[in-house]
Design an enzyme around this catalytic site. Sequence first.
Site, mmCIF file in Angstrom:
data_model
loop_
_atom_site.group_PDB
_atom_site.id
_atom_site.type_symbol
_atom_site.label_atom_id
_atom_site.label_comp_id
_atom_site.label_asym_id
_atom_site.label_seq_id
_atom_site.Cartn_x
_atom_site.Cartn_y
_atom_site.Cartn_z
ATOM 1 N N CYS A 116 88.828 -20.311 20.115
ATOM 2 C CA CYS A 116 87.630 -21.132 19.904
ATOM 3 C C CYS A 116 86.965 -21.569 21.215
ATOM 4 O O CYS A 116 85.816 -21.977 21.213
ATOM 5 C CB CYS A 116 87.959 -22.353 19.055
ATOM 6 S SG CYS A 116 88.540 -21.898 17.419
ATOM 7 N N HIS A 252 82.143 -27.547 19.950
ATOM 8 C CA HIS A 252 82.734 -26.561 19.040
ATOM 9 C C HIS A 252 82.813 -27.199 17.659
ATOM 10 O O HIS A 252 83.193 -28.364 17.523
ATOM 11 C CB HIS A 252 84.121 -26.174 19.553
ATOM 12 C CG HIS A 252 84.910 -25.379 18.569
ATOM 13 N ND1 HIS A 252 84.398 -24.249 17.958
ATOM 14 C CD2 HIS A 252 86.161 -25.548 18.065
ATOM 15 C CE1 HIS A 252 85.310 -23.760 17.135
ATOM 16 N NE2 HIS A 252 86.387 -24.532 17.172
ATOM 17 N N ASN A 282 84.256 -23.403 10.798
ATOM 18 C CA ASN A 282 84.674 -23.112 12.169
ATOM 19 C C ASN A 282 84.539 -21.600 12.410
ATOM 20 O O ASN A 282 85.323 -20.828 11.873
ATOM 21 C CB ASN A 282 86.121 -23.592 12.353
ATOM 22 C CG ASN A 282 86.652 -23.316 13.750
ATOM 23 O OD1 ASN A 282 86.066 -22.570 14.523
ATOM 24 N ND2 ASN A 282 87.799 -23.915 14.063
HETATM 25 N N1 COA Z 1 92.677 -28.992 -0.491
HETATM 26 C C1 COA Z 1 93.346 -30.036 -1.010
HETATM 27 N N2 COA Z 1 94.435 -30.567 -0.474
HETATM 28 C C2 COA Z 1 94.863 -30.051 0.696
HETATM 29 C C3 COA Z 1 94.202 -28.962 1.317
HETATM 30 C C4 COA Z 1 93.071 -28.442 0.670
HETATM 31 N N3 COA Z 1 92.368 -27.414 1.177
HETATM 32 N N4 COA Z 1 94.860 -28.667 2.453
HETATM 33 C C5 COA Z 1 95.888 -29.523 2.562
HETATM 34 N N5 COA Z 1 95.887 -30.349 1.499
HETATM 35 C C6 COA Z 1 96.817 -31.452 1.224
HETATM 36 C C7 COA Z 1 98.125 -31.288 1.962
HETATM 37 O O1 COA Z 1 98.978 -30.425 1.240
HETATM 38 C C8 COA Z 1 98.619 -32.717 1.980
HETATM 39 O O2 COA Z 1 99.208 -33.011 0.739
HETATM 40 P P1 COA Z 1 100.534 -33.929 0.655
HETATM 41 O O3 COA Z 1 100.122 -35.259 1.232
HETATM 42 O O4 COA Z 1 100.795 -33.952 -0.806
HETATM 43 O O5 COA Z 1 101.536 -33.210 1.481
HETATM 44 C C9 COA Z 1 97.348 -33.545 2.098
HETATM 45 O O6 COA Z 1 96.282 -32.672 1.704
HETATM 46 C C10 COA Z 1 97.083 -34.060 3.500
HETATM 47 O O7 COA Z 1 97.306 -33.002 4.410
HETATM 48 P P2 COA Z 1 97.143 -33.207 5.950
HETATM 49 O O8 COA Z 1 97.445 -31.915 6.644
HETATM 50 O O9 COA Z 1 97.855 -34.429 6.411
HETATM 51 O O10 COA Z 1 95.584 -33.516 6.034
HETATM 52 P P3 COA Z 1 94.719 -33.904 7.270
HETATM 53 O O11 COA Z 1 94.044 -35.179 7.041
HETATM 54 O O12 COA Z 1 95.469 -33.726 8.569
HETATM 55 O O13 COA Z 1 93.603 -32.761 7.226
HETATM 56 C C11 COA Z 1 93.024 -30.747 8.409
HETATM 57 C C12 COA Z 1 93.958 -31.408 7.390
HETATM 58 C C13 COA Z 1 93.492 -29.302 8.601
HETATM 59 C C14 COA Z 1 91.621 -30.794 7.848
HETATM 60 C C15 COA Z 1 93.082 -31.536 9.747
HETATM 61 O O14 COA Z 1 94.418 -31.735 10.131
HETATM 62 C C16 COA Z 1 92.354 -30.832 10.841
HETATM 63 O O15 COA Z 1 91.153 -30.710 10.828
HETATM 64 N N6 COA Z 1 93.094 -30.374 11.875
HETATM 65 C C17 COA Z 1 92.463 -29.663 12.973
HETATM 66 C C18 COA Z 1 92.218 -28.259 12.537
HETATM 67 C C19 COA Z 1 91.308 -27.543 13.457
HETATM 68 O O16 COA Z 1 90.241 -28.001 13.745
HETATM 69 N N7 COA Z 1 91.748 -26.369 13.905
HETATM 70 C C20 COA Z 1 90.980 -25.520 14.696
HETATM 71 C C21 COA Z 1 90.904 -26.060 16.080
HETATM 72 S S1 COA Z 1 89.952 -24.957 16.984
#
Ligand code: COA
Length: 325
Positions: A116, A252, A282
């Site tokens: 990215c 980004h 993204n």
């Molecule tokens: N739909 C519904 N529920 C989902 C889901 C989806 N697409 N993806 C995950 N969940 C659930 C998980 O299973 C978890 O359930 P649980 O509490 O029963 O275990 C719950 O949602 C929370 O998951 P969590 O991973 O803690 O959520 P979060 O608030 O951290 O959000 C992201 C997840 C991926 C959106 C966030 O962590 C993020 O944006 N991270 C950075 C990713 C990124 O930008 N990567 C590229 C960088 S270049």
Amino acid sequence: MCSVKYSRIKGTGSYLPEKVLSNTDLEKMIDTTDQWIRDRTGIERRHIVGEDETTCDLAEMASRRAIEAAGINIEDIDLVIIATTTPDRIFPSTACLLQERLGIQKGAAFDVQAVCTGFVYALDIADKFIRTKSARTALVVGADALSRILDWSDRTTCVLFGDGAGAVVLSGSDESGVLSTHLHADGRYKDLLTVPAGISQGYEQVQSQNAFIHMDGREVFKKAVNTLGQLVDETLEANQMEKGDIDWLIPHQANIRIITATAKKLKMPMDRVVVTVQEHGNTSAASIPLALDVAVRDGRVKRGETLLLEAFGGGFTWGSALVKY
Ligand code: COA
């Protein structure tokens, strides 16, 4: 003849594949909801390549638009760099494939792989080529088809990404252009965001379930927010600028919550931040040049304004560019 003190963005272009996949479409494919995706990421829809469409197809369209906007002749281009993680072939590079499509036969052409952060890496390299007079006119592209490396049954990753391309034409100038670039990497974080398969591990790996994006979302999120905050400070300090000197933040586009945190650090109101994540998801290396092109074409970003571009991605890699547009 003008002296070459800076490299300057002469024109921008972008391209998105026709097919749009909305959050509601995703609800029919996996256990997710439109609400969850919007709340956690800000994403509403993303574009996905067609069956036969490749990264080079996206790059070509974006490049032709950037070349037209720059008002240059294609023959003037003597450097082609594509930042991509999803090349068309193992080799030749996608930059060579693009060079052939555009009918360019001079200068260097190569790909840069910094996921990215790739576009910022490519811009840094092109800027150095131009300022050292190793090239006069560079085509710098960010293009990715991350939908090809997604596990479409993994709801924790497949909702986050989309496909697209963005491009800029960069030329030497005595007027201000790219003011500074700041690149970083730390491979100790290699396993937090990765496609853990590659050709030197054998074709079996590439055909396995490993050949998809694996991510520890929570850890990536925390590290991205902290790192981007430090990066903003580093960039301002290197240019002896204050937060208020930045006209536009062009980040980004990974997650609206990461973008908002960086804007807050800069004390920038959100109407000075270019946000496209809701429309594009993204798009990896494409995301910054895509956002830049959107804001140039809709008249928000104007000549003479100061832009802060910043990115964070797999590696980890991260980087910024301060640009007088
Ligand atoms: N739909 C519904 N529920 C989902 C889901 C989806 N697409 N993806 C995950 N969940 C659930 C998980 O299973 C978890 O359930 P649980 O509490 O029963 O275990 C719950 O949602 C929370 O998951 P969590 O991973 O803690 O959520 P979060 O608030 O951290 O959000 C992201 C997840 C991926 C959106 C966030 O962590 C993020 O944006 N991270 C950075 C990713 C990124 O930008 N990567 C590229 C960088 S270049």
